[in-house]
Structure formats: structure tokens, C-alpha cells
Scaffold this motif. Structure first.
Motif, short mmCIF file in Angstrom:
data_model
loop_
_atom_site.label_atom_id
_atom_site.label_comp_id
_atom_site.label_asym_id
_atom_site.label_seq_id
_atom_site.Cartn_x
_atom_site.Cartn_y
_atom_site.Cartn_z
N GLY A 1 -14.35 -12.43 6.77
CA GLY A 1 -15.32 -11.59 7.46
C GLY A 1 -14.81 -10.25 7.92
O GLY A 1 -15.54 -9.54 8.64
N ARG A 2 -13.60 -9.87 7.54
CA ARG A 2 -13.09 -8.55 7.94
C ARG A 2 -13.95 -7.46 7.31
O ARG A 2 -14.21 -7.46 6.11
CB ARG A 2 -11.64 -8.37 7.51
N ALA A 3 -14.38 -6.49 8.13
CA ALA A 3 -15.19 -5.37 7.66
C ALA A 3 -14.29 -4.17 7.35
O ALA A 3 -13.13 -4.13 7.78
CB ALA A 3 -16.22 -5.00 8.72
N PRO A 4 -14.79 -3.17 6.64
CA PRO A 4 -13.96 -2.01 6.28
C PRO A 4 -13.56 -1.17 7.49
O PRO A 4 -14.33 -0.99 8.44
CB PRO A 4 -14.86 -1.21 5.33
N SER A 5 -12.35 -0.63 7.42
CA SER A 5 -11.88 0.37 8.36
C SER A 5 -11.89 1.73 7.68
O SER A 5 -12.15 1.84 6.47
CB SER A 5 -10.45 0.05 8.84
N VAL A 6 -11.56 2.77 8.43
CA VAL A 6 -11.53 4.11 7.83
C VAL A 6 -10.49 4.19 6.72
O VAL A 6 -10.65 4.98 5.77
CB VAL A 6 -11.26 5.20 8.89
N TRP A 7 -9.43 3.38 6.81
CA TRP A 7 -8.43 3.42 5.75
C TRP A 7 -8.93 2.75 4.47
O TRP A 7 -8.60 3.19 3.37
CB TRP A 7 -7.10 2.83 6.23
N ASP A 8 -9.73 1.73 4.59
CA ASP A 8 -10.33 1.14 3.38
C ASP A 8 -11.19 2.16 2.66
O ASP A 8 -11.25 2.18 1.42
CB ASP A 8 -11.19 -0.08 3.76
N THR A 9 -11.86 3.01 3.41
CA THR A 9 -12.69 4.05 2.81
C THR A 9 -11.84 5.19 2.27
O THR A 9 -12.03 5.67 1.14
CB THR A 9 -13.68 4.58 3.87
N PHE A 10 -10.88 5.64 3.05
CA PHE A 10 -10.06 6.81 2.71
C PHE A 10 -9.26 6.61 1.43
O PHE A 10 -9.15 7.52 0.60
CB PHE A 10 -9.13 7.12 3.88
N VAL A 11 -8.71 5.41 1.24
CA VAL A 11 -7.86 5.19 0.07
C VAL A 11 -8.65 5.29 -1.24
O VAL A 11 -8.05 5.44 -2.31
CB VAL A 11 -7.13 3.83 0.13
N ARG A 12 -9.97 5.21 -1.16
CA ARG A 12 -10.81 5.30 -2.36
C ARG A 12 -11.27 6.72 -2.64
O ARG A 12 -12.00 6.96 -3.61
CB ARG A 12 -11.98 4.33 -2.24
N ARG A 13 -10.84 7.66 -1.82
CA ARG A 13 -11.14 9.06 -2.07
C ARG A 13 -10.14 9.59 -3.10
O ARG A 13 -8.92 9.50 -2.88
CB ARG A 13 -11.03 9.85 -0.77
N PRO A 14 -10.59 10.12 -4.21
CA PRO A 14 -9.65 10.60 -5.24
C PRO A 14 -8.64 11.60 -4.67
O PRO A 14 -9.01 12.56 -3.99
CB PRO A 14 -10.57 11.26 -6.28
N GLY A 15 -7.35 11.33 -4.93
CA GLY A 15 -6.29 12.21 -4.49
C GLY A 15 -5.83 12.01 -3.06
O GLY A 15 -4.88 12.67 -2.62
N ALA A 16 -6.45 11.13 -2.32
CA ALA A 16 -6.08 10.94 -0.90
C ALA A 16 -4.73 10.27 -0.75
O ALA A 16 -3.98 10.58 0.18
CB ALA A 16 -7.16 10.15 -0.18
N VAL A 17 -4.43 9.33 -1.63
CA VAL A 17 -3.19 8.56 -1.54
C VAL A 17 -2.44 8.67 -2.86
O VAL A 17 -3.05 8.55 -3.94
CB VAL A 17 -3.49 7.08 -1.22
N LEU A 18 -1.16 8.88 -2.77
CA LEU A 18 -0.33 9.03 -3.95
C LEU A 18 -0.49 7.82 -4.86
O LEU A 18 -0.40 6.67 -4.42
CB LEU A 18 1.13 9.17 -3.53
N GLY A 19 -0.76 8.08 -6.13
CA GLY A 19 -0.89 7.01 -7.10
C GLY A 19 -2.19 6.23 -7.00
O GLY A 19 -2.35 5.22 -7.70
N GLY A 20 -3.10 6.64 -6.10
CA GLY A 20 -4.33 5.88 -5.92
C GLY A 20 -4.11 4.52 -5.30
O GLY A 20 -4.96 3.62 -5.42
N ASP A 21 -2.98 4.33 -4.61
CA ASP A 21 -2.66 3.03 -4.02
C ASP A 21 -3.62 2.70 -2.88
O ASP A 21 -4.17 3.59 -2.22
CB ASP A 21 -1.23 3.03 -3.49
N THR A 22 -3.78 1.41 -2.63
CA THR A 22 -4.61 0.93 -1.52
C THR A 22 -3.86 -0.16 -0.76
O THR A 22 -2.85 -0.68 -1.23
CB THR A 22 -5.94 0.35 -2.02
N GLY A 23 -4.40 -0.53 0.38
CA GLY A 23 -3.86 -1.64 1.15
C GLY A 23 -4.59 -2.95 0.91
O GLY A 23 -4.47 -3.88 1.72
N ASP A 24 -5.32 -3.04 -0.18
CA ASP A 24 -6.13 -4.24 -0.44
C ASP A 24 -5.27 -5.51 -0.44
O ASP A 24 -5.68 -6.55 0.08
CB ASP A 24 -6.85 -4.12 -1.78
N VAL A 25 -4.09 -5.43 -1.04
CA VAL A 25 -3.16 -6.55 -1.06
C VAL A 25 -1.98 -6.28 -0.15
O VAL A 25 -1.49 -7.18 0.55
CB VAL A 25 -2.67 -6.83 -2.50
N ALA A 26 -1.54 -5.02 -0.12
CA ALA A 26 -0.34 -4.65 0.65
C ALA A 26 0.79 -5.62 0.30
O ALA A 26 1.11 -5.78 -0.88
CB ALA A 26 -0.65 -4.60 2.13
N VAL A 27 1.36 -6.30 1.31
CA VAL A 27 2.39 -7.32 0.99
C VAL A 27 1.90 -8.71 1.38
O VAL A 27 2.67 -9.64 1.53
CB VAL A 27 3.74 -6.98 1.66
#
Length: 457
Positions: free
Chosen positions: A30-56
Motif C-alpha cells: 500500500g505504499r503510495a508514490p513520493s516526490v522521488w518516485d515521480t522525479f526519477v521518471r523525469r527524463p535526465g533527472a537521474v544519471l542513467g535513468g536509475d530509480t529506487g524501485d528496487v534499490a537494495v
């Protein structure tokens, strides 16, 4: 460096992580999106297009990670609570932190939760985010909810982490989520983050007055590049916005007058009554330190950012013509200059210029591009960095500073915000393909430091 550096009995030895950087499982339970879930999907926002979906995948592997902490001898672990996970329907997300706290206590490790490490619920950003005053009140409600569940077992609490980054990288430079470039909004965001701290401390202390509360701020020693008037004034402005803009309201109940003058044209005029709310008595203050700011005010100086972790996109509201020239010191893999003396300088300044409060290093570490050789990461650079900064801490204690603990950043390699997975800060290497954990040389070194009570000779 050499010489004995043994810390006082009872000194806390820890490591730190943050929810979005390690947990993964971004839609679980039931976890809802945070601003980082949204931000990482903005083209060019994060190097390599990486996300925290899995992280570690700490969410599913926390027991393995707690076992690693126990094997290293950690006495304390600083983690952050995901706001959107904690407020998932039916308490399913908050139950994760319940299990984590119990696992830590069973392992003899003291939990140190941080309630806000930059993962604002997207619904609140949609309503205006931190520049809107109501967000501070929603944070206090959330803090009270988490504290009501965990406060019977968790004594030490941190409210907000690095409000400078959340406000100015999030709302002025746009380098971090939510990626806005609105200087006036950034100032209001900073104020409301501190207001959120004060309101949350009030709410939690009302529930359990014996628990201990504080915040974590990122501080820097700030040095002018020369004695030229432009450089000296630039250093004043950067010190004002980076350090005093947060320390003065939190510990003195006022904003520094020179900083208010610097930003006057942005219409920043917070209500005086807010300062009494921000200036709640705190039991401890967390300090995150990585490098020194060497500052030039010469508009023709080279715009290098080697001495500043956060200088590349000009988040310095009200500080035009600020440059951060390299001084030639060695750097980490982030390009950040290594200067342990700056940490001692910051600690001694706090001790001399502000009311007495127990201090903790809540983040300190070095990021590199590194891969294992024969199954092991030989990270001598990180060991040297940590050794130098621990000795600086020891020097500060010798000068009378009430420093009570040290949390290195980070326990695990993880998602490094806009750098994605390109830089590693962990004591423990994570193979991002298999999620296998493997302690680095620095982990073994730190375990020996903890066993001895300091770096020793």
C-alpha cells in the motif's frame, strides 16, 4: 594520521541509511508514490535513468542487513521512515518499521529513526509541497502517528534531514525532487521544514516526554578563497544560507539579520510567532559533514565545484557571483575535497557560538566508483577518509565539544539520488544485479575501530 584516538565510554558507533535509497518495494503493502518516485521518471533527472524501485531491497532483506550490523559491532543504526509507507492503509507499511525496530533491539542495536529524508508524499507536493504552510502540520500529524507506534521502544528521534538540501536542491536548483526552480518558494520551503520540525517535536514530546528529539543539518566550514572583499562577503553569504539560516532558528529562535537582508527581494518574511515553534528545546543535534566550502565572490573566477558538493546548479538564493574554486586538496569519487579539519572547525564553532546540546555526527562518508576484485572491495580511500574524520571528532571532544556518537554514511551501497547507482558510499558492497552483500575492507576496519573504541595509534 597517527596517534592514539580512543573515544569516551558510551560513545555511539553507528551507520546510516535512508528509506528511498535502500528499501525498494516502492509499491508494496500500500505504499503510495513520493516526490522521488515521480522525479526519477523525469527524463535526465537521474544519471542513467536509475530509480529506487528496487534499490537494495532492504524492505525484504532487513534481517540480513541487521545481522551484518551486529557482526560489525554497530551499537546504533540510523534509518529513515518513508512517509508514504508509514501511512499505507491498514498499517501494513508501518508494520515494517515495527519489525525492523524489534530486530535491531534483539541484536543489541539502538534504533535512530529520521522521520523525513526527502520523500514527501506526491499528494502533498500536488497541493503545493513544502512552500505551503499546511505541509508542516501534515508532517507533525505523521510524526505523531509513527511515534505512537514506535515510541515505546525508540528513545532517540530525528525529525528532518538536511533541510537545506530538501529546500534549495528541491525548489531552487531543481537538482533533487520535486525538481522546481523557484527561489522564493525554496525559502518558504526551508522555513516550513523547520516549522515542521518544531511542530513534530511538540507533538511527540506530548506523547512521551522522556524520549529525546532533534534534527539533522548538513553543515560546512566556509572559507573565503582570498582576503579580497568580494571573497569574504561571498563566504559570509554562503555560511549564512548554508549554516546560520538553519542553526539560528533551531537553537537561538531567530533568523540571522544579514541573511534576511540578502534574500529580502524574494519577499521572505516569516511570521515571528513561528520562531518560537521552531525553537523547541532539542535534546541532540545531528551534523552531516562531507567537505568544506571554499568560496569566491569574483564573477570571473573559474566556476569549479570541487570544494562544494552542491554548487553546480546555483541553489544559492540571494548569493550571486558565488564560485567554489578547487584548492587542490585530494577529492573523493564525487569530486568533493577531503578536509577533516573542517569537521573539527564546525564542531568547535557549534560548541562556542550556540547553546549547549549533545552533538552527533549523523552522516560522514566518501563515495567512489568501485567494483570488487576477487570478491573484495579494497577501499583504502574510504578508510583514510573515515580515519581522518574520526580523528577530527576526537580532537573536537578534546576541545570540550559534547560529541556523543558517529554514524558513517552509509551502511550499504545504494541509490545516490541524482547520481543514481554510479557512486558507492557503503561499508558493504551490493551487487545490484544479485543484491548480494559483501563487506568491504572499510567495514572490517570500522568493526575494529568499534572494538577498540577508536582508530587507536
Amino acid at each position: 594520521m597517527s596517534g592514539a584516538a580512543i573515544f569516551p565510554d558510551g560513545f555511539r558507533w553507528g551507520a546510516a541509511t535512508a528509506a528511498y535509497q535502500v528499501e525498494g518495494a516502492t509499491s508494496a503493502d500500500g505504499r503510495a508514490p513520493s516526490v522521488w518516485d515521480t522525479f526519477v521518471r523525469r527524463p535526465g533527472a537521474v544519471l542513467g535513468g536509475d530509480t529506487g524501485d528496487v534499490a537494495v531491497d532492504h524492505y525484504h532483506r532487513f534481517r540480513e542487513d541487521v545481522a551484518i550490523m551486529r557482526d560489525l559491532g554497530l551499537t546504533s543504526y540510523r534509518f529513515s521512515v518513508s512517509w508514504t509507507r508509514a501511512q499505507a492503509p491498514g498499517g501494513r507499511g508501518l508494520a515494517f518499521y515495527d519489525r525492523l525496530v524489534d530486530a535491531l533491539l534483539d541484536a543489541g542495536i539502538e534504533p535512530w529513526p529520521t522521520l523525513y529524508h526527502w520523500d514527501l508524499p506526491q499528494t502533498l507536493e500536488d497541493a503545493g509541497g513544502w512552500p505551503v504552510r499546511d505541509t508542516a502540520h501534515r508532517f507533525a500529524d505523521y510524526a505523531a502517528e509513527v511515534h505512537a507506534v514506535l515510541g515505546d521502544r525508540v528513545r532517540n528521534w530525528l525529525t528532518v534531514n538536511e533541510p537545506w538540501c530538501a529546500a534549495f536542491l528541491g525548489y531552487a536548483s531543481g537538482d533533487h525532487a520535486p525538481g522546481r526552480r523557484e527561489p522564493a518558494a525554496a525559502l518558504h520551503a526551508a522555513h516550513h521544514l523547520m516549522l515542521a520540525h518544531g511542530l513534530a517535536v511538540q507533538a511527540m514530546r506530548a506523547q512521551r516526554p522522556d524520549n529525546l528529539f532533534g534534527a539533522a543539518v548538513n553543515l560546512y566550514a566556509v572559507t573565503p578563497a582570498s582576503d579580497a572583499e568580494a571573497d569574504v562577503d561571498a563566504a559570509r553569504r554562503v555560511d549564512g544560507l548554508q549554516n546560520r539560516f538553519f542553526l539560528d532558528p533551531l537553537l537561538l529562535g531567530r533568523y540571522p539579520g544579514d541573511v534576511l537582508a540578502d534574500v529580502e527581494r524574494y519577499g521572505f518574511a516569516p511570521p515571528d510567532a513561528d520562531l518560537a515553534l521552531i525553537n523547541q528545546p532539542v535534546d541532540h543535534l545531528g551534523i552531516n559533514y562531507y567537505s568544506r566550502h571554499t568560496v569566491s565572490g569574483d564573477p570571473d573566477s573559474a566556476p569549479q565545484a570541487a570544494s562544494s558538493p552542491f554548487a553546480e546548479h546555483s541553489p544559492w538564493v540571494g548569493s550571486e557571483h558565488v564560485r567554489f574554486p578547487s584548492t587542490g586538496r585530494p577529492t573523493t569519487g564525487m569530486g568533493w575535497e577531503i578536509d577533516p579539519s573542517g569537521l573539527a572547525e564546525v564542531l568547535v564553532r557549534l560548541h562556542r557560538e550556540y547553546p549547549a546540546v549533545d552533538l552527533y555526527i549523523t552522516e560522514n562518508g566518501a563515495g567512489y566508483q568501485e567494483e570488487p576484485a576477487n570478491g573484495t572491495v579494497h577501499d583504502a580511500g574510504r578508510i583514510g577518509y573515515l580515519d581522518g574524520h574520526l580523528r577530527a571528532c576526537h580532537d573536537a571532544i578534546g576541545a570540550g565539544v559534547p560529541l556523543r556518537g558517529y554514524f558513517t554514511w552509509s551502511l550499504l551501497d545504494n541509490f545516490e539520488w541524482a547520481w543514481g547507482y554510479s557512486r558507492r558510499f557503503g561499508l558493504v558492497h551490493v551487487d545490484y544485479a544479485t543484491l548480494r552483500r559483501a563487506p568491504k575492507d572499510s567495514a572490517r576496519w570500522y568493526a575494529e575501530v568499534i572494538r577498540r573504541g577508536g582508530p587507536g595509534e
